[in-house]
Design a protein around this motif. Structure first.
Motif, PDB file in Angstrom:
ATOM      1  N   GLU A  22       0.826  -1.200   0.000  1.00  0.00           N
ATOM      2  CA  GLU A  22       0.000   0.000   0.000  1.00  0.00           C
ATOM      3  C   GLU A  22       0.864   1.255   0.000  1.00  0.00           C
ATOM      4  O   GLU A  22       0.530   2.239  -0.665  1.00  0.00           O
ATOM      5  CB  GLU A  22      -0.924   0.003   1.212  1.00  0.00           C
ATOM      6  CG  GLU A  22      -2.015  -1.036   1.131  1.00  0.00           C
ATOM      7  CD  GLU A  22      -2.898  -1.037   2.363  1.00  0.00           C
ATOM      8  OE1 GLU A  22      -2.964  -0.016   3.076  1.00  0.00           O
ATOM      9  OE2 GLU A  22      -3.529  -2.078   2.602  1.00  0.00           O
ATOM     10  N   TYR A  23       1.971   1.235   0.718  1.00  0.00           N
ATOM     11  CA  TYR A  23       2.867   2.387   0.755  1.00  0.00           C
ATOM     12  C   TYR A  23       3.530   2.615  -0.598  1.00  0.00           C
ATOM     13  O   TYR A  23       3.743   3.750  -1.007  1.00  0.00           O
ATOM     14  CB  TYR A  23       3.927   2.228   1.840  1.00  0.00           C
ATOM     15  CG  TYR A  23       3.355   2.173   3.237  1.00  0.00           C
ATOM     16  CD1 TYR A  23       2.160   2.803   3.553  1.00  0.00           C
ATOM     17  CD2 TYR A  23       4.013   1.483   4.230  1.00  0.00           C
ATOM     18  CE1 TYR A  23       1.644   2.756   4.833  1.00  0.00           C
ATOM     19  CE2 TYR A  23       3.499   1.429   5.520  1.00  0.00           C
ATOM     20  CZ  TYR A  23       2.323   2.069   5.815  1.00  0.00           C
ATOM     21  OH  TYR A  23       1.816   2.020   7.085  1.00  0.00           O
ATOM     22  N   ILE A  24       3.856   1.534  -1.296  1.00  0.00           N
ATOM     23  CA  ILE A  24       4.442   1.658  -2.630  1.00  0.00           C
ATOM     24  C   ILE A  24       3.433   2.287  -3.586  1.00  0.00           C
ATOM     25  O   ILE A  24       3.772   3.178  -4.372  1.00  0.00           O
ATOM     26  CB  ILE A  24       4.924   0.290  -3.141  1.00  0.00           C
ATOM     27  CG1 ILE A  24       6.110  -0.192  -2.317  1.00  0.00           C
ATOM     28  CG2 ILE A  24       5.297   0.367  -4.628  1.00  0.00           C
ATOM     29  CD1 ILE A  24       6.510  -1.626  -2.564  1.00  0.00           C
ATOM     30  N   LEU A  25       2.188   1.858  -3.505  1.00  0.00           N
ATOM     31  CA  LEU A  25       1.143   2.441  -4.342  1.00  0.00           C
ATOM     32  C   LEU A  25       0.943   3.918  -4.004  1.00  0.00           C
ATOM     33  O   LEU A  25       0.763   4.748  -4.907  1.00  0.00           O
ATOM     34  CB  LEU A  25      -0.157   1.661  -4.192  1.00  0.00           C
ATOM     35  CG  LEU A  25      -0.127   0.215  -4.675  1.00  0.00           C
ATOM     36  CD1 LEU A  25      -1.443  -0.486  -4.347  1.00  0.00           C
ATOM     37  CD2 LEU A  25       0.175   0.137  -6.157  1.00  0.00           C
ATOM     38  N   ASP A  26       0.974   4.264  -2.718  1.00  0.00           N
ATOM     39  CA  ASP A  26       0.869   5.668  -2.301  1.00  0.00           C
ATOM     40  C   ASP A  26       2.038   6.485  -2.842  1.00  0.00           C
ATOM     41  O   ASP A  26       1.860   7.622  -3.285  1.00  0.00           O
ATOM     42  CB  ASP A  26       0.837   5.791  -0.778  1.00  0.00           C
ATOM     43  CG  ASP A  26      -0.469   5.344  -0.167  1.00  0.00           C
ATOM     44  OD1 ASP A  26      -1.458   5.201  -0.913  1.00  0.00           O
ATOM     45  OD2 ASP A  26      -0.494   5.131   1.062  1.00  0.00           O
ATOM     46  N   PHE A  27       3.235   5.920  -2.783  1.00  0.00           N
ATOM     47  CA  PHE A  27       4.430   6.594  -3.285  1.00  0.00           C
ATOM     48  C   PHE A  27       4.283   6.896  -4.771  1.00  0.00           C
ATOM     49  O   PHE A  27       4.570   8.014  -5.216  1.00  0.00           O
ATOM     50  CB  PHE A  27       5.664   5.717  -3.033  1.00  0.00           C
ATOM     51  CG  PHE A  27       6.946   6.279  -3.574  1.00  0.00           C
ATOM     52  CD1 PHE A  27       7.641   7.251  -2.872  1.00  0.00           C
ATOM     53  CD2 PHE A  27       7.470   5.821  -4.768  1.00  0.00           C
ATOM     54  CE1 PHE A  27       8.827   7.770  -3.361  1.00  0.00           C
ATOM     55  CE2 PHE A  27       8.659   6.326  -5.266  1.00  0.00           C
ATOM     56  CZ  PHE A  27       9.338   7.307  -4.557  1.00  0.00           C
ATOM     57  N   CYS A  28       3.824   5.910  -5.531  1.00  0.00           N
ATOM     58  CA  CYS A  28       3.644   6.103  -6.977  1.00  0.00           C
ATOM     59  C   CYS A  28       2.621   7.190  -7.261  1.00  0.00           C
ATOM     60  O   CYS A  28       2.823   8.019  -8.153  1.00  0.00           O
ATOM     61  CB  CYS A  28       3.208   4.789  -7.636  1.00  0.00           C
ATOM     62  SG  CYS A  28       4.485   3.525  -7.625  1.00  0.00           S
ATOM     63  N   GLU A  29       1.551   7.197  -6.503  1.00  0.00           N
ATOM     64  CA  GLU A  29       0.518   8.208  -6.704  1.00  0.00           C
ATOM     65  C   GLU A  29       1.009   9.592  -6.292  1.00  0.00           C
ATOM     66  O   GLU A  29       0.769  10.573  -6.994  1.00  0.00           O
ATOM     67  CB  GLU A  29      -0.724   7.835  -5.905  1.00  0.00           C
ATOM     68  CG  GLU A  29      -1.893   8.761  -6.154  1.00  0.00           C
ATOM     69  CD  GLU A  29      -3.141   8.314  -5.420  1.00  0.00           C
ATOM     70  OE1 GLU A  29      -3.882   9.194  -4.954  1.00  0.00           O
ATOM     71  OE2 GLU A  29      -3.360   7.089  -5.304  1.00  0.00           O
TER      72      GLU A  29
END
Length: 88
Positions: free
Chosen positions: A38-45
């Motif tokens: 989830e943190y990786i997805l947040d980072f990408c966004e």
């Protein structure tokens, strides 16, 4: 900047990969408890990176890949216990 459908993504050069990976690790360290995925997805966004490009950076870094693999097992992201990121 790359247009893909109606979304904008920032491209990065090969020499930026180490810096981006370090920024990702710092981003994750600043978070509390939760799934690294989830943190990786947040980072990408947050930074407008394509998920596929960040996933490729993670795949090339053995340590980060192993940590992410353990996180997926711990958070039951894999449907079976014998699964790994290589099979995903």
């Amino acid at each position: 900047m790359l247009n893909y459908k109606d979304e904008h993504y920032d491209d990065f050069k090969d020499e930026d990969t180490e810096l981006i990976l370090n920024n990702l690790i710092q981003f994750i360290n600043n978070k509390g408890e939760g799934s690294i995925v989830e943190y990786i997805l947040d980072f990408c966004e947050t930074y407008n990176y394509r998920i596929e490009e960040i996933a490729y950076l993670i795949k090339e870094n053995k340590t980060f890949k192993n940590i992410l693999n353990q996180d997926c097992i711990h958070n039951r992201i894999f449907r079976t216990e014998n699964k790994s990121l290589d099979e995903w």
